[in-house]
Design a protein around this motif. Structure first.
Motif, PDB file in Angstrom:
ATOM      1  N   LEU A   8     -11.332 -64.274 -24.465  1.00 12.46           N
ATOM      2  CA  LEU A   8     -10.527 -63.541 -23.521  1.00 12.46           C
ATOM      3  C   LEU A   8     -11.179 -62.138 -23.446  1.00 12.46           C
ATOM      4  N   PHE A   9     -11.357 -61.719 -24.654  1.00 13.95           N
ATOM      5  CA  PHE A   9     -11.845 -60.393 -24.763  1.00 13.95           C
ATOM      6  C   PHE A   9     -13.358 -60.244 -24.158  1.00 13.95           C
ATOM      7  N   ALA A  10     -14.181 -61.181 -24.577  1.00 17.62           N
ATOM      8  CA  ALA A  10     -15.369 -61.253 -23.932  1.00 17.62           C
ATOM      9  C   ALA A  10     -15.519 -61.350 -22.582  1.00 17.62           C
ATOM     10  N   GLY A  11     -14.645 -62.355 -21.879  1.00 19.68           N
ATOM     11  CA  GLY A  11     -14.856 -62.389 -20.386  1.00 19.68           C
ATOM     12  C   GLY A  11     -14.118 -61.140 -19.697  1.00 19.68           C
ATOM     13  N   GLY A  12     -13.105 -60.311 -20.328  1.00 19.54           N
ATOM     14  CA  GLY A  12     -12.807 -59.053 -19.753  1.00 19.54           C
ATOM     15  C   GLY A  12     -13.876 -58.046 -19.694  1.00 19.54           C
ATOM     16  N   LEU A  13     -14.608 -57.997 -20.807  1.00 22.43           N
ATOM     17  CA  LEU A  13     -15.928 -57.092 -21.003  1.00 22.43           C
ATOM     18  C   LEU A  13     -16.815 -57.631 -20.022  1.00 22.43           C
ATOM     19  N   LYS A  14     -16.947 -58.691 -19.647  1.00 23.53           N
ATOM     20  CA  LYS A  14     -18.151 -59.156 -18.744  1.00 23.53           C
ATOM     21  C   LYS A  14     -17.523 -58.756 -17.272  1.00 23.53           C
ATOM     22  N   ILE A  15     -16.519 -58.755 -16.836  1.00 20.83           N
ATOM     23  CA  ILE A  15     -15.907 -58.389 -15.633  1.00 20.83           C
ATOM     24  C   ILE A  15     -16.163 -56.775 -15.383  1.00 20.83           C
ATOM     25  N   ILE A  16     -15.839 -56.016 -16.575  1.00 21.36           N
ATOM     26  CA  ILE A  16     -16.011 -54.648 -16.335  1.00 21.36           C
ATOM     27  C   ILE A  16     -17.407 -54.409 -16.196  1.00 21.36           C
ATOM     28  N   LEU A  17     -18.403 -55.044 -17.097  1.00 21.27           N
ATOM     29  CA  LEU A  17     -19.777 -54.857 -17.032  1.00 21.27           C
ATOM     30  C   LEU A  17     -20.307 -55.224 -15.540  1.00 21.27           C
ATOM     31  N   ASP A  18     -19.857 -56.258 -14.872  1.00 22.02           N
ATOM     32  CA  ASP A  18     -20.462 -56.682 -13.731  1.00 22.02           C
ATOM     33  C   ASP A  18     -20.042 -55.753 -12.650  1.00 22.02           C
ATOM     34  N   SER A  19     -18.838 -54.988 -12.778  1.00 20.07           N
ATOM     35  CA  SER A  19     -18.199 -54.117 -11.698  1.00 20.07           C
ATOM     36  C   SER A  19     -19.489 -52.757 -11.709  1.00 20.07           C
ATOM     37  N   HIS A  20     -20.064 -52.626 -12.737  1.00 19.87           N
ATOM     38  CA  HIS A  20     -20.779 -51.540 -12.747  1.00 19.87           C
ATOM     39  C   HIS A  20     -22.514 -51.978 -12.509  1.00 19.87           C
ATOM     40  N   PRO A  21     -23.255 -51.420 -11.274  1.00 21.15           N
ATOM     41  CA  PRO A  21     -24.432 -51.979 -11.031  1.00 21.15           C
ATOM     42  C   PRO A  21     -25.493 -51.424 -11.986  1.00 21.15           C
ATOM     43  N   GLU A  22     -25.221 -50.600 -12.913  1.00 21.14           N
ATOM     44  CA  GLU A  22     -26.454 -49.870 -13.799  1.00 21.14           C
ATOM     45  C   GLU A  22     -26.645 -50.791 -15.035  1.00 21.14           C
ATOM     46  N   PHE A  23     -25.662 -51.856 -15.203  1.00 20.24           N
ATOM     47  CA  PHE A  23     -25.700 -52.911 -16.350  1.00 20.24           C
ATOM     48  C   PHE A  23     -26.029 -54.472 -15.607  1.00 20.24           C
ATOM     49  N   SER A  24     -27.042 -54.882 -16.668  1.00 20.27           N
ATOM     50  CA  SER A  24     -27.439 -56.245 -16.437  1.00 20.27           C
ATOM     51  C   SER A  24     -27.064 -57.046 -17.608  1.00 20.27           C
ATOM     52  N   PHE A  25     -25.988 -57.918 -17.345  1.00 18.61           N
ATOM     53  CA  PHE A  25     -25.330 -58.764 -18.278  1.00 18.61           C
ATOM     54  C   PHE A  25     -26.264 -60.021 -18.774  1.00 18.61           C
ATOM     55  N   LEU A  26     -26.747 -60.031 -19.834  1.00 19.00           N
ATOM     56  CA  LEU A  26     -27.607 -60.960 -20.450  1.00 19.00           C
ATOM     57  C   LEU A  26     -26.862 -62.572 -20.770  1.00 19.00           C
ATOM     58  N   GLY A  27     -25.865 -62.084 -21.568  1.00 19.90           N
ATOM     59  CA  GLY A  27     -25.154 -63.227 -21.966  1.00 19.90           C
ATOM     60  C   GLY A  27     -23.939 -62.940 -23.227  1.00 19.90           C
ATOM     61  N   HIS A  28     -23.273 -63.986 -23.644  1.00 20.75           N
ATOM     62  CA  HIS A  28     -22.030 -63.978 -24.365  1.00 20.75           C
ATOM     63  C   HIS A  28     -22.597 -64.924 -25.543  1.00 20.75           C
ATOM     64  N   PHE A  29     -22.183 -64.512 -26.883  1.00 22.04           N
ATOM     65  CA  PHE A  29     -22.598 -65.427 -27.892  1.00 22.04           C
ATOM     66  C   PHE A  29     -21.108 -65.218 -28.882  1.00 22.04           C
ATOM     67  N   LYS A  30     -20.938 -66.401 -29.253  1.00 23.81           N
ATOM     68  CA  LYS A  30     -19.627 -66.420 -30.077  1.00 23.81           C
ATOM     69  C   LYS A  30     -19.891 -66.046 -31.555  1.00 23.81           C
ATOM     70  N   ASN A  31     -21.044 -66.095 -31.840  1.00 26.14           N
ATOM     71  CA  ASN A  31     -21.400 -65.715 -33.506  1.00 26.14           C
ATOM     72  C   ASN A  31     -22.619 -64.931 -33.492  1.00 26.14           C
ATOM     73  N   GLY A  32     -22.699 -64.335 -34.829  1.00 27.66           N
ATOM     74  CA  GLY A  32     -24.309 -63.748 -35.013  1.00 27.66           C
ATOM     75  C   GLY A  32     -25.315 -64.337 -35.234  1.00 27.66           C
ATOM     76  N   LYS A  33     -24.920 -65.771 -35.553  1.00 25.31           N
ATOM     77  CA  LYS A  33     -25.955 -66.846 -35.853  1.00 25.31           C
ATOM     78  C   LYS A  33     -26.533 -66.934 -34.469  1.00 25.31           C
ATOM     79  N   GLU A  34     -25.719 -67.222 -33.440  1.00 27.17           N
ATOM     80  CA  GLU A  34     -26.366 -67.384 -32.141  1.00 27.17           C
ATOM     81  C   GLU A  34     -27.108 -66.138 -31.636  1.00 27.17           C
TER      82      GLU A  34
END
Length: 72
Positions: free
Chosen positions: A13-39
């Motif tokens: 839920l937190f990561a999804g909310g951040l992605k929505i915020i990032l997607d609303s700003h054209p200066e950012f390019s979202f590369l992805g979301h990982f669930k842990n540091g190993k990924e």
């Protein structure tokens, strides 16, 4: 030039909310979301660089503090 961003957090839920915020700003390019540091470490092994890393400190398998030595 867009700034590349990765989110590393085990809370969907937190990561999804951040992605929505990032997607609303054209200066950012979202590369992805990982669930842990190993990924994240596995992903970065191919030489990918990231401008902004949003990193949770408490995660399963490998937490945010354990990831830091792998950052270049």
């Amino acid at each position: 030039m867009k700034k590349s961003v990765l989110i590393v957090d085990d809370h969907e839920l937190f990561a999804g909310g951040l992605k929505i915020i990032l997607d609303s700003h054209p200066e950012f390019s979202f590369l992805g979301h990982f669930k842990n540091g190993k990924e994240l470490v596995d992903f970065l092994e191919n030489g990918t660089t990231v401008d902004l890393l949003i990193l949770d400190l408490q995660m399963p398998l490998m937490d945010g503090m354990q990831v830091l030595p792998f950052m270049r």
